[in-house]
Design an enzyme around this catalytic site. Structure first.
Site, PDB file in Angstrom:
ATOM      1  N   GLY A  44       0.811  -1.215   0.000  1.00 53.88           N
ATOM      2  CA  GLY A  44       0.000   0.000   0.000  1.00 53.88           C
ATOM      3  C   GLY A  44       0.842   1.261   0.000  1.00 53.88           C
ATOM      4  O   GLY A  44       0.550   2.222  -0.729  1.00 53.88           O
ATOM      5  N   CYS A  45       1.895   1.270   0.781  1.00 53.14           N
ATOM      6  CA  CYS A  45       2.755   2.458   0.883  1.00 53.14           C
ATOM      7  C   CYS A  45       3.542   2.681  -0.401  1.00 53.14           C
ATOM      8  O   CYS A  45       3.751   3.820  -0.816  1.00 53.14           O
ATOM      9  CB  CYS A  45       3.684   2.340   2.084  1.00 53.14           C
ATOM     10  SG  CYS A  45       2.764   2.257   3.640  1.00 53.14           S
ATOM     11  N   THR A  46       3.939   1.600  -1.044  1.00 53.30           N
ATOM     12  CA  THR A  46       4.648   1.721  -2.315  1.00 53.30           C
ATOM     13  C   THR A  46       3.698   2.260  -3.386  1.00 53.30           C
ATOM     14  O   THR A  46       4.056   3.179  -4.132  1.00 53.30           O
ATOM     15  CB  THR A  46       5.236   0.358  -2.743  1.00 53.30           C
ATOM     16  OG1 THR A  46       6.174  -0.055  -1.743  1.00 53.30           O
ATOM     17  CG2 THR A  46       5.927   0.449  -4.085  1.00 53.30           C
TER      18      THR A  46
END
Length: 154
Positions: A44-46
C-alpha cells in the site's frame, strides 16, 4: 485533542533521506501535501508513493509540495526512494516525536495482535502553515485523484 481545519499545523523539523533537516516553516508561501504512511516498501505504501511520484507535475502546476513521513529510518527511505525513483521529500520520524502531534499514532491490529502504528492520513497545509484539509484513514486507490480534485477546485 485539537487538530482542526484552520488551525496552525504542528511544527516539525525532521531529517530527509539524505540527513538534511527539513522544517514545515521552510514551505511557508506554498501549499504542502503532508502525507503520513505506515512503512516503506509495503504494497500500500509503495503504491501510494508511486502515485504521488507519478503526479508530481500536476502538484508542481498548482505550486504544491509533496512530503511523505513515516517512522522508517533514513537508510530505509534512501532504499525506498532509489528503488522507485521517488522525486519528492521523505522524512524520517524514527523517534516518533511528530507523528503523535498529528494525532495519527493509533492502536492497530493484525492477526489478532495489537500494536501501535501510523494511521494513513494526508494533510493539506496552506501557504500560512495552517491545516486546510484532512484526509483521515486514507484508502490508497484513487487517493491522488481525490487530493488533486480538491486542490484544483480551490
Amino acid at each position: 485533542m485539537g487538530l482542526e481545519i484552520g488551525k496552525k499545523a504542528p511544527a516539525f523539523t525532521l531529517p530527509d533521506s539524505d540527513g538534511s533537516k527539513v522544517s514545515l516553516k521552510d514551505f511557508l508561501g506554498q501549499k504542502v501535501v503532508l502525507y503520513f504512511y505506515p512503512k516503506d516498501n509495503t504494497s500500500g505504501c509503495t503504491a501510494e508513493a508511486c502515485d504521488f511520484n507519478d503526479s508530481l507535475k500536476a502538484f508542481d502546476k498548482i505550486k504544491t509540495k509533496v512530503i511523505g513521513v513515516s517512522k522508517d529510518s533514513q537508510k530505509s527511505h534512501i532504499k525506498f526512494r532509489d528503488q522507485y525513483n521517488l522525486k519528492f521529500t521523505l522524512l524520517s520520524d524514527e523517534e516518533i516525536k511528530i507523528i503523535p502531534k498529528y494525532e495519527i499514532w493509533k492502536e492497530k491490529s493484525m492477526y489478532g495482535k495489537k500494536y501501535m502504528g501510523i494511521e494513513r492520513t494526508t494533510f493539506i497545509i496552506d501557504e500560512n502553515g495552517k491545516i486546510e484539509k484532512i484526509f483521515p484513514k486514507v484508502k490508497v486507490k484513487y487517493h491522488i485523484n481525490e487530493i488533486l480534485k480538491y486542490l484544483n477546485e480551490k
